[in-house]
Scaffold this motif. Structure first.
Motif, short mmCIF file in Angstrom:
data_model
loop_
_atom_site.label_atom_id
_atom_site.label_comp_id
_atom_site.label_asym_id
_atom_site.label_seq_id
_atom_site.Cartn_x
_atom_site.Cartn_y
_atom_site.Cartn_z
N VAL A 166 0.73 -1.25 0.03
CA VAL A 166 0.28 -0.01 -0.07
C VAL A 166 0.98 1.27 -0.12
O VAL A 166 0.65 2.19 -0.80
N TRP A 167 1.94 1.25 1.13
CA TRP A 167 2.71 2.53 1.23
C TRP A 167 3.64 2.60 -0.01
O TRP A 167 3.95 3.74 -0.52
N HIS A 168 4.24 1.39 -0.84
CA HIS A 168 4.83 1.56 -1.93
C HIS A 168 3.89 2.34 -2.95
O HIS A 168 4.53 3.16 -3.84
N ILE A 169 2.65 1.65 -3.37
CA ILE A 169 1.75 2.22 -4.34
C ILE A 169 1.39 3.93 -3.91
O ILE A 169 1.64 4.62 -5.11
N ARG A 170 1.31 4.08 -2.72
CA ARG A 170 1.00 5.51 -2.39
C ARG A 170 2.28 6.34 -2.95
O ARG A 170 2.21 7.54 -3.14
N GLN A 171 3.48 5.86 -2.65
CA GLN A 171 4.70 6.70 -2.79
C GLN A 171 4.99 6.97 -4.37
O GLN A 171 5.62 8.10 -4.85
N HIS A 172 4.84 5.68 -5.10
CA HIS A 172 5.30 5.74 -6.59
C HIS A 172 4.09 6.03 -7.75
O HIS A 172 4.28 6.21 -8.68
N TYR A 173 2.49 5.32 -7.23
CA TYR A 173 1.61 5.68 -8.03
C TYR A 173 0.37 6.36 -7.36
O TYR A 173 -0.49 5.68 -7.32
N ARG A 174 0.52 7.35 -7.16
CA ARG A 174 -0.55 8.29 -6.51
C ARG A 174 -1.89 8.06 -7.16
O ARG A 174 -2.96 8.61 -6.57
N GLN A 175 -1.89 7.85 -8.51
CA GLN A 175 -3.08 7.85 -9.09
C GLN A 175 -3.77 6.57 -9.08
O GLN A 175 -4.96 6.30 -9.62
N THR A 176 -3.29 5.48 -8.51
CA THR A 176 -3.82 4.44 -8.23
C THR A 176 -4.76 4.06 -6.90
O THR A 176 -4.02 4.58 -5.91
N ASP A 177 -5.76 3.51 -6.98
CA ASP A 177 -6.56 3.30 -5.87
C ASP A 177 -6.36 1.71 -5.42
O ASP A 177 -6.26 0.81 -6.10
N ILE A 178 -6.89 1.61 -4.17
CA ILE A 178 -6.76 0.26 -3.66
C ILE A 178 -7.82 -0.20 -2.87
O ILE A 178 -8.55 0.44 -2.03
N ILE A 179 -8.23 -1.41 -3.10
CA ILE A 179 -9.27 -2.01 -2.27
C ILE A 179 -8.60 -3.37 -1.86
O ILE A 179 -8.31 -4.26 -2.42
N MET A 180 -8.65 -3.71 -0.38
CA MET A 180 -8.23 -4.61 0.24
C MET A 180 -9.09 -5.72 -0.14
O MET A 180 -10.07 -5.77 0.36
N VAL A 181 -8.78 -6.99 -0.22
CA VAL A 181 -9.66 -8.19 -0.35
C VAL A 181 -8.83 -9.27 0.47
O VAL A 181 -7.94 -9.66 -0.20
N THR A 182 -9.32 -9.45 1.67
CA THR A 182 -8.47 -10.37 2.41
C THR A 182 -9.23 -10.96 3.66
O THR A 182 -10.31 -10.44 3.79
N ALA A 183 -8.57 -12.06 4.31
CA ALA A 183 -9.36 -12.64 5.53
C ALA A 183 -8.94 -12.07 6.62
O ALA A 183 -9.46 -12.50 7.59
N ALA A 184 -7.99 -11.17 6.56
CA ALA A 184 -7.21 -10.73 7.78
C ALA A 184 -8.28 -9.51 8.21
O ALA A 184 -8.43 -8.31 7.61
N GLY A 185 -8.83 -9.60 9.49
CA GLY A 185 -9.69 -8.59 9.97
C GLY A 185 -9.13 -7.90 11.21
O GLY A 185 -9.91 -7.25 12.04
N GLU A 186 -7.64 -8.53 11.62
CA GLU A 186 -7.38 -7.60 12.64
C GLU A 186 -7.42 -6.07 12.60
O GLU A 186 -7.08 -5.57 11.68
N ILE A 187 -7.75 -5.46 13.77
CA ILE A 187 -7.96 -3.93 13.94
C ILE A 187 -6.77 -3.16 13.50
O ILE A 187 -6.88 -2.31 12.81
N GLU A 188 -5.50 -3.83 13.77
CA GLU A 188 -4.32 -2.83 13.59
C GLU A 188 -4.11 -3.00 11.97
O GLU A 188 -3.49 -2.03 11.25
#
Length: 233
Positions: free
Chosen positions: A71-93
């Motif tokens: 996520v942070w790599h994309i934010r740093q290098h590809y600011r026009q790209t959006d992200i949707i997380m698709v995962t089994a991980a629901g931990e609050i942190e």
């Protein structure tokens, strides 16, 4: 980005079965095309460099890194790209870190198609709003900032509702306001459309606002007191 353009999507998922499900889900929806599928963080970086997709569907646990690192790599290098997380991980942190990284939505496996579809439709509407020329009003900005919400039940049983709220009538009120689009309706207008008094309509409308299925705001006219209007969320 115009509302009719196709959104290029990169799927980043190390479970090939899940990646294929995500791909098939996207194929059922208009306006999206899968331009790549990556099974690791490093492979995703290679795809990003070549394709620079509009949207990334990203798993949290990858073989070589955590998805939030990507996520942070994309934010740093590809600011026009959006992200949707698709995962089994629901931990609050994990969720908190993903939200800090500005992900558009967070889908927890196993994902139902209806929830997946709603997320993609919300994203398309988000892009459409941002493509408008000129200024946005407060209501439009609010909709942009609150595109993701706590998942609330779309139907309710009588046992779950306050006294005087009928579940069938409740859904009818939601439908009436949703069909109005973004212009909003007053309690009096809703009452006329549902065949009930203004007081009855207001009771249903205020309950729907309290559970965040509708939004209310004051509309200032040219004369007289401001009216309370109800909007779809």
């Amino acid at each position: 980005m115009q509302g009719t353009e196709t959104v290029d999507v990169l799927i980043v998922e190390d479970d090939l079965r899940v990646a294929e499900i995500n791909r098939r889900f996207l194929e059922k929806l208009e306006g999206f095309q899968v331009v790549g599928m990556a099974a690791s963080g490093e492979e995703a970086k290679e795809w990003m460099e070549v394709m620079q997709p509009q949207l990334v569907l990203l798993d949290v646990y990858l073989p070589d890194m955590k998805g939030v690192e990507l996520v942070w790599h994309i934010r740093q290098h590809y600011r026009q790209t959006d992200i949707i997380m698709v995962t089994a991980a629901g931990e609050i942190e994990v969720v908190r870190e993903a939200l800090r990284g500005g992900v558009f939505d967070y889908l927890v496996k196993p994902i139902l198609f209806d929830r997946f579809k709603r997320s993609m439709e919300n994203y398309r509407n988000h892009l459409r709003t941002l493509s408008h020329q000129g200024r946005l009003d407060q209501h439009q900005v609010d909709r942009l900032l609150r595109h993701t919400r706590d998942e609330l039940p779309r139907t309710s049983s009588s046992a779950d509702l306050p006294k005087g709220i009928d579940p069938v009538t409740l859904e009818k009120v939601v439908q009436i306001v949703n069909e109005d689009g973004e212009t909003g309706l007053t309690a009096e207008q809703v009452g006329q459309l549902m065949g009930a008094s203004r007081t009855t309509a207001r009771r249903y409308l205020e309950y729907l606002v309290s559970i965040r299925r509708l939004k209310a705001d004051l509309a200032y006219g040219t004369i007289g007191r401001p009216e309370r209007k109800y909007f779809a969320v």
